[in-house]
Design a protein around this motif. Structure first.
Motif, PDB file in Angstrom:
ATOM      1  N   ALA A  49      69.197   4.224  55.872  1.00  0.00           N
ATOM      2  CA  ALA A  49      69.142   2.791  55.361  1.00  0.00           C
ATOM      3  C   ALA A  49      68.870   2.693  53.804  1.00  0.00           C
ATOM      4  CB  ALA A  49      68.615   1.929  56.186  1.00  0.00           C
ATOM      5  N   TYR A  50      68.196   3.684  53.468  1.00  0.00           N
ATOM      6  CA  TYR A  50      67.233   3.838  52.166  1.00  0.00           C
ATOM      7  C   TYR A  50      67.890   4.918  51.349  1.00  0.00           C
ATOM      8  CZ  TYR A  50      63.414   0.611  53.682  1.00  0.00           C
ATOM      9  OH  TYR A  50      62.753  -0.342  54.178  1.00  0.00           O
ATOM     10  N   ARG A  51      67.764   4.786  49.937  1.00  0.00           N
ATOM     11  CA  ARG A  51      67.968   6.264  49.361  1.00  0.00           C
ATOM     12  C   ARG A  51      66.585   5.778  48.533  1.00  0.00           C
ATOM     13  NH1 ARG A  51      72.342   8.384  47.772  1.00  0.00           N
ATOM     14  NH2 ARG A  51      72.222   9.771  46.069  1.00  0.00           N
ATOM     15  N   ILE A  52      66.025   7.056  48.402  1.00  0.00           N
ATOM     16  CA  ILE A  52      64.790   7.279  47.528  1.00  0.00           C
ATOM     17  C   ILE A  52      65.099   7.999  46.095  1.00  0.00           C
ATOM     18  CG2 ILE A  52      63.986   9.260  48.669  1.00  0.00           C
ATOM     19  CD1 ILE A  52      61.160   8.274  48.372  1.00  0.00           C
ATOM     20  N   THR A  53      64.694   7.699  45.124  1.00  0.00           N
ATOM     21  CA  THR A  53      64.863   8.114  43.600  1.00  0.00           C
ATOM     22  C   THR A  53      63.570   8.524  43.071  1.00  0.00           C
ATOM     23  OG1 THR A  53      66.740   6.790  43.513  1.00  0.00           O
ATOM     24  CG2 THR A  53      65.956   7.573  41.442  1.00  0.00           C
ATOM     25  N   ALA A  54      63.517   9.721  42.653  1.00  0.00           N
ATOM     26  CA  ALA A  54      62.198   9.985  41.964  1.00  0.00           C
ATOM     27  C   ALA A  54      62.021   9.586  40.573  1.00  0.00           C
ATOM     28  CB  ALA A  54      61.866  11.679  41.836  1.00  0.00           C
ATOM     29  N   LEU A  55      61.050   8.936  40.044  1.00  0.00           N
ATOM     30  CA  LEU A  55      60.865   8.469  38.551  1.00  0.00           C
ATOM     31  C   LEU A  55      59.812   9.328  37.925  1.00  0.00           C
ATOM     32  CD1 LEU A  55      60.977   4.803  39.724  1.00  0.00           C
ATOM     33  CD2 LEU A  55      62.908   6.068  38.897  1.00  0.00           C
ATOM     34  N   LEU A  56      60.266  10.156  36.786  1.00  0.00           N
ATOM     35  CA  LEU A  56      59.232  10.720  36.307  1.00  0.00           C
ATOM     36  C   LEU A  56      58.430  10.061  35.169  1.00  0.00           C
ATOM     37  CD1 LEU A  56      57.844  13.831  35.796  1.00  0.00           C
ATOM     38  CD2 LEU A  56      59.695  14.168  34.164  1.00  0.00           C
ATOM     39  N   ASP A  57      57.130   9.963  35.254  1.00  0.00           N
ATOM     40  CA  ASP A  57      56.345   9.184  34.585  1.00  0.00           C
ATOM     41  C   ASP A  57      55.781  10.033  33.427  1.00  0.00           C
ATOM     42  OD1 ASP A  57      54.837   6.454  33.768  1.00  0.00           O
ATOM     43  OD2 ASP A  57      53.125   7.781  34.207  1.00  0.00           O
ATOM     44  N   GLY A  58      55.549  11.482  33.518  1.00  0.00           N
ATOM     45  CA  GLY A  58      54.729  12.127  32.591  1.00  0.00           C
ATOM     46  C   GLY A  58      54.461  13.585  33.064  1.00  0.00           C
ATOM     47  N   MET A  59      54.108  14.374  32.412  1.00  0.00           N
ATOM     48  CA  MET A  59      53.353  15.728  33.144  1.00  0.00           C
ATOM     49  C   MET A  59      52.097  15.807  32.817  1.00  0.00           C
ATOM     50  SD  MET A  59      55.881  17.288  34.330  1.00  0.00           S
ATOM     51  CE  MET A  59      54.804  18.882  34.629  1.00  0.00           C
ATOM     52  N   ALA A  60      51.125  15.837  33.830  1.00  0.00           N
ATOM     53  CA  ALA A  60      49.778  16.067  33.751  1.00  0.00           C
ATOM     54  C   ALA A  60      49.220  17.558  33.377  1.00  0.00           C
ATOM     55  CB  ALA A  60      49.037  15.468  35.102  1.00  0.00           C
ATOM     56  N   PRO A  61      48.344  17.503  32.392  1.00  0.00           N
ATOM     57  CA  PRO A  61      48.253  18.861  32.036  1.00  0.00           C
ATOM     58  C   PRO A  61      47.055  19.739  32.765  1.00  0.00           C
ATOM     59  CG  PRO A  61      47.174  17.488  30.528  1.00  0.00           C
ATOM     60  CD  PRO A  61      47.990  16.742  31.609  1.00  0.00           C
ATOM     61  N   LEU A  62      47.357  19.677  34.210  1.00  0.00           N
ATOM     62  CA  LEU A  62      46.306  20.484  35.036  1.00  0.00           C
ATOM     63  C   LEU A  62      46.275  21.740  34.861  1.00  0.00           C
ATOM     64  CD1 LEU A  62      46.946  18.524  38.373  1.00  0.00           C
ATOM     65  CD2 LEU A  62      45.634  17.702  36.586  1.00  0.00           C
ATOM     66  N   GLY A  63      45.054  22.240  34.914  1.00  0.00           N
ATOM     67  CA  GLY A  63      44.769  23.568  34.921  1.00  0.00           C
ATOM     68  C   GLY A  63      43.775  24.059  35.913  1.00  0.00           C
ATOM     69  N   ARG A  64      43.387  25.254  35.902  1.00  0.00           N
ATOM     70  CA  ARG A  64      42.704  25.887  36.825  1.00  0.00           C
ATOM     71  C   ARG A  64      41.105  25.107  36.937  1.00  0.00           C
ATOM     72  NH1 ARG A  64      39.576  27.128  39.936  1.00  0.00           N
ATOM     73  NH2 ARG A  64      38.616  29.300  40.881  1.00  0.00           N
ATOM     74  N   PRO A  65      40.562  24.543  36.168  1.00  0.00           N
ATOM     75  CA  PRO A  65      39.391  23.818  36.239  1.00  0.00           C
ATOM     76  C   PRO A  65      39.313  22.820  37.183  1.00  0.00           C
ATOM     77  CG  PRO A  65      39.444  24.470  33.650  1.00  0.00           C
ATOM     78  CD  PRO A  65      40.929  24.673  34.481  1.00  0.00           C
ATOM     79  N   PHE A  66      40.555  22.158  37.377  1.00  0.00           N
ATOM     80  CA  PHE A  66      40.807  20.965  38.024  1.00  0.00           C
ATOM     81  C   PHE A  66      40.470  21.319  39.815  1.00  0.00           C
ATOM     82  CE2 PHE A  66      42.643  19.124  34.289  1.00  0.00           C
ATOM     83  CZ  PHE A  66      42.248  17.719  34.308  1.00  0.00           C
TER      84      PHE A  66
END
Ligand SMILES: [Zn+2]
Length: 277
Positions: free
Chosen positions: A5-22
């Protein structure tokens, strides 16, 4: 992605610059070894910030709203509004916004220039989440660097004040859409179990901040977790559920567009991306 009954659509807001220290503990050497084994270097962990549009014949629901104008992780965020437009949805068409938790990359896009963006939407969130961020005592106890998070959550909830619905664990927040508390990342962090009839999907929100690392090592903490031990407990419980049921998952910070499955792998798990259709 069709869900009956639904359709789900991904909406990209941006890219988080995560790295190892997180990412941290319980065994730093084991994290480094696992990343090397998976071919991931310390800088190869950037994560998308993804909101989701959930539509049926008579509902237009937004699950989280991206960073908006908030400057927390650098430039390049705030694209949810344009992504919605590309999907043929105007802000005034959204009837419900379901907030998984009150961090800036999920609620920042609910306001612009201090005004509500989704003028006709009810804002649905867990009572436990609203209670934490709106509590003056909790805010007073929080470290200085977290004060801005409290202020932003309060500004947004106040802006939608006459249309905020606070719900309990397990509440059905739209037909076939159930909100399930999974505390740890934040005290009232919630995931959504979406049953569209033909297909079920577990929207895991911030259960994963690296789809690869967090499935392989579910006990690894993440920098913005309010309670990393509780987050790890919730993560294992949800991965068990997703693996047992074989349901599709989506995540706020899973490789875009974020649809996949969680499979068991020894005493941990593995992330398997799904095709888009
Ligand atoms: Zn997040």
């Amino acid at each position: 992605m069709p869900l009956g009954a639904y359709r789900i659509t991904a909406l990209l807001d941006g890219m988080a610059p995560l790295g190892r220290p997180f990412f941290f503990g319980p065994d730093e050497g084991a994290i480094d070894a696992k990343l090397a084994e998976m071919g991931l270097g310390p800088d190869l962990l950037p994560a998308p910030v993804t909101a989701y549009l959930l539509r049926s014949d008579d509902r237009t629901i937004l699950i989280d709203a991206g960073m908006g104008e908030v400057d927390l992780l650098g430039p390049g965020f705030g694209r949810v509004a344009a992504a919605l437009g590309a999907a043929g949805v105007a802000p005034g068409d959204v009837d419900t916004v379901i907030l998984t938790h009150a961090h800036p990359d999920h609620l920042g896009g609910l306001v612009a220039d201090g005004a509500v963006v989704f003028a006709n939407a009810e804002l649905v969130m867990a009572e436990a989440e609203a209670g934490f961020w709106l509590d003056a005592g909790m805010m007073a106890q929080a470290p200085t660097e977290a004060q801005g998070l409290f202020q932003l959550a309060q500004t947004v909830v106040e802006a939608y004040s006459d249309r905020v619905t606070r719900v309990a664990d397990g509440a059905e927040v739209a037909p076939g859409v159930r909100l399930i508390l999974s505390p740890g990342h934040t005290p009232g962090h919630a995931v959504l179990r979406i049953d569209g009839g033909d297909r079920q999907l577990l929207m895991l929100a911030d259960t994963l901040h690296s789809a690869d690392l967090h499935t392989a090592m579910p006990d690894v903490g993440f920098g913005f977790d309010v309670d990393p031990a509780a987050a790890a407990h919730s993560r294992r419980r949800l991965f068990e559920e997703a693996a047992s049921d074989g349901v599709l998952i989506a995540g706020s910070h899973v490789h875009f567009p974020g649809f996949g499955r969680i499979q068991r792998a020894g005493d941990a798990f593995r992330y398997a991306p799904a095709s888009w259709l």
